[in-house]
Design a protein around this motif. Structure first.
Motif, PDB file in Angstrom:
ATOM      1  N   THR A   1       0.478  -1.352   0.205  1.00  0.00           N
ATOM      2  CA  THR A   1      -0.158  -0.529  -0.387  1.00  0.00           C
ATOM      3  C   THR A   1       1.003   1.187  -0.227  1.00  0.00           C
ATOM      4  OG1 THR A   1      -1.787  -1.338   1.182  1.00  0.00           O
ATOM      5  CG2 THR A   1      -1.668   1.065   1.310  1.00  0.00           C
ATOM      6  N   MET A   2       2.337   1.512   0.933  1.00  0.00           N
ATOM      7  CA  MET A   2       2.662   2.526   1.047  1.00  0.00           C
ATOM      8  C   MET A   2       3.451   2.749  -0.821  1.00  0.00           C
ATOM      9  SD  MET A   2       2.232   3.552   3.779  1.00  0.00           S
ATOM     10  CE  MET A   2       0.554   3.007   4.120  1.00  0.00           C
ATOM     11  N   VAL A   3       3.268   2.409  -1.740  1.00  0.00           N
ATOM     12  CA  VAL A   3       3.825   2.728  -2.732  1.00  0.00           C
ATOM     13  C   VAL A   3       2.976   3.702  -3.680  1.00  0.00           C
ATOM     14  CG1 VAL A   3       4.486   2.045  -5.226  1.00  0.00           C
ATOM     15  CG2 VAL A   3       4.570   0.370  -3.436  1.00  0.00           C
ATOM     16  N   HIS A   4       1.879   3.161  -3.082  1.00  0.00           N
ATOM     17  CA  HIS A   4      -0.062   4.342  -3.756  1.00  0.00           C
ATOM     18  C   HIS A   4       0.906   5.522  -2.837  1.00  0.00           C
ATOM     19  CE1 HIS A   4      -1.041   1.416  -6.409  1.00  0.00           C
ATOM     20  NE2 HIS A   4      -0.540   0.631  -5.062  1.00  0.00           N
ATOM     21  N   VAL A   5       0.858   5.122  -1.193  1.00  0.00           N
ATOM     22  CA  VAL A   5       1.233   6.117  -0.282  1.00  0.00           C
ATOM     23  C   VAL A   5       2.160   7.430  -0.562  1.00  0.00           C
ATOM     24  CG1 VAL A   5       0.828   7.405   1.856  1.00  0.00           C
ATOM     25  CG2 VAL A   5      -0.719   5.329   1.344  1.00  0.00           C
ATOM     26  N   ALA A   6       3.078   6.559  -1.416  1.00  0.00           N
ATOM     27  CA  ALA A   6       4.179   7.410  -1.952  1.00  0.00           C
ATOM     28  C   ALA A   6       4.376   8.345  -2.813  1.00  0.00           C
ATOM     29  CB  ALA A   6       5.169   6.354  -1.400  1.00  0.00           C
ATOM     30  N   ILE A   7       3.971   7.709  -3.568  1.00  0.00           N
ATOM     31  CA  ILE A   7       3.431   8.506  -4.642  1.00  0.00           C
ATOM     32  C   ILE A   7       2.831   9.924  -4.640  1.00  0.00           C
ATOM     33  CG2 ILE A   7       2.308   8.498  -7.532  1.00  0.00           C
ATOM     34  CD1 ILE A   7       2.949   5.563  -7.064  1.00  0.00           C
ATOM     35  N   ALA A   8       1.758   9.540  -4.413  1.00  0.00           N
ATOM     36  CA  ALA A   8       0.356  10.483  -3.675  1.00  0.00           C
ATOM     37  C   ALA A   8       1.315  11.635  -2.910  1.00  0.00           C
ATOM     38  CB  ALA A   8      -0.490   9.759  -3.024  1.00  0.00           C
ATOM     39  N   SER A   9       2.166  11.371  -1.837  1.00  0.00           N
ATOM     40  CA  SER A   9       3.239  11.921  -0.954  1.00  0.00           C
ATOM     41  C   SER A   9       4.122  13.479  -2.143  1.00  0.00           C
ATOM     42  CB  SER A   9       3.493  11.081  -0.430  1.00  0.00           C
ATOM     43  OG  SER A   9       3.155  10.716   0.656  1.00  0.00           O
TER      44      SER A   9
END
Length: 353
Positions: A244-252
């Protein structure tokens, strides 16, 4: 004695693709392998008639019969130990642990039996078994349905540890795991299963319909184990993440306005150190993001690897953005997760160092 499966050595796409969420892709992977190899078995708690608590095995028992997809007693040690014996005999079991939090009773079987079988038999026996389990938080599952225990498995020689972030990868990695001749543990981020679901504005995740990689081949293909992918190209800082953190990192990165390169590890063990170091040497900066607790989390290993391989290329200290060092805090889970604010702050710190 085990016999190796005939398998491709590189990823090959089937010509026909359809849009799938992660659950559908995982189901498709098991469907393909049950039909392709009579030695493949799928079993676990409620995976048969019921189709699994997340519907990952829906329809498989009806299609392939009770001998190929079946339910087990509520005994993780028993079902994992049974899978070890089946694998040593020559079968390719794919077992489901209903939640990663429940895997601990079977941990001894994984570490003491599955991981060591090839070595202790001097190669006479292999253990081609796959353990798949939903992990992580984000669905209001509470303390006993939300843990992220991946670091415990990366520490054990003889086990491959895999965490996908897209439907395409989920199917290709699961097929590769089932075809692998050694034990593979796949942790599936349940927050990405169906939506992905995200109830907090500080933790955005792109809807699965828009995720690159949700066009999934309907037939057989593999995503090689041990190979990362560049989820977002960039030049200023490398972000290492998985699940999940891949997508959160991209958004961040996009919210913070930082030209970050997000590396989706996909496989934690063996980790793709070549892709990691190539990215960090290019950017000169590194931020590591994971949902699990900070102390002895997999981010600590990544930090050490980057420091060893890229010391003279680093222009700032390595940052880790992780969960808290507490038992899973159900009432504060959205604060516990690395989100845009914390990741964005880390990105800015390394840019200003």
């Amino acid at each position: 004695m085990n016999k190796p499966i005939t398998k491709p050595t590189a990823a090959t796409e089937a010509p026909e693709t359809i849009k799938m969420n992660m659950i559908q892709a995982i189901n498709s992977a098991m469907d393909v392998m049950l039909g392709r190899d009579p030695d493949v078995l799928v079993f676990g708690e409620d995976v048969g008639y019921f189709g699994g608590v997340f519907n990952a095995t829906e329809g498989l028992q009806k299609k392939f019969g009770l001998n190929r997809c079946f339910d087990t007693p509520i005994s993780e040690a028993g079902l994992i130990g049974t899978a070890v014996g089946m694998a040593a005999y020559g079968l390719r079991p794919c077992v489901e642990i209903q939640f990663a939090d429940y895997i601990y009773p079977g941990y001894d079987q994984i570490v003491s039996e599955a991981a060591r079988l090839r070595y202790r038999s001097a190669g006479d026996f292999w253990c081609p078994m796959t353990i798949r389990s939903p992990y992580g938080g984000g669905i209001f599952g509470g303390q006993t349905h939300s843990q992220s225990p991946e670091a415990l498995f990366t520490h054990v020689a003889g086990i491959k540890t895999v965490i996908p972030s897209t439907p395409y990868d989920a199917k290709g990695l699961l097929i590769a795991a089932i075809e692998d001749d050694d034990p593979v543990v796949i942790f599936e981020p349940k927050r990405l299963y169906n939506g992905p679901f995200d109830g907090n504005p500080d933790n955005p995740v792109t809807p699965w319909q828009k995720i690159e990689g949700n066009d999934v081949p309907v037939g057989h293909y593999v995503v090689p184990l041990g190979k990362a992918r560049i989820a977002r190209a960039g030049n200023e800082v490398t972000v290492l993440a998985y699940g999940t953190m891949v997508h959160v990192a991209i958004a961040s990165a996009e919210t913070a306005g930082v030209d970050a390169e997000v590396v989706d590890l996909r496989t934690l063990s063996p980790v793709d150190i070549e892709s990691i170091t190539a990215s960090v040497k290019k950017t000169g900066r590194c931020v590591i993001v994971h949902e699990a607790t900070r102390t002895s989390g997999f981010g600590a290993e990544l930090s050490a690897l980057v420091q060893e391989a890229c010391f003279y290329h680093l222009e700032a200290p390595i940052e880790r953005v992780t969960g808290w060092d507490t038992p899973y805090p159900h009432a504060f889970e959205w604060e516990y997760f690395p989100g845009q604010k914390r990741i964005g702050a880390a990105l800015k710190r390394v840019m200003e160092a």
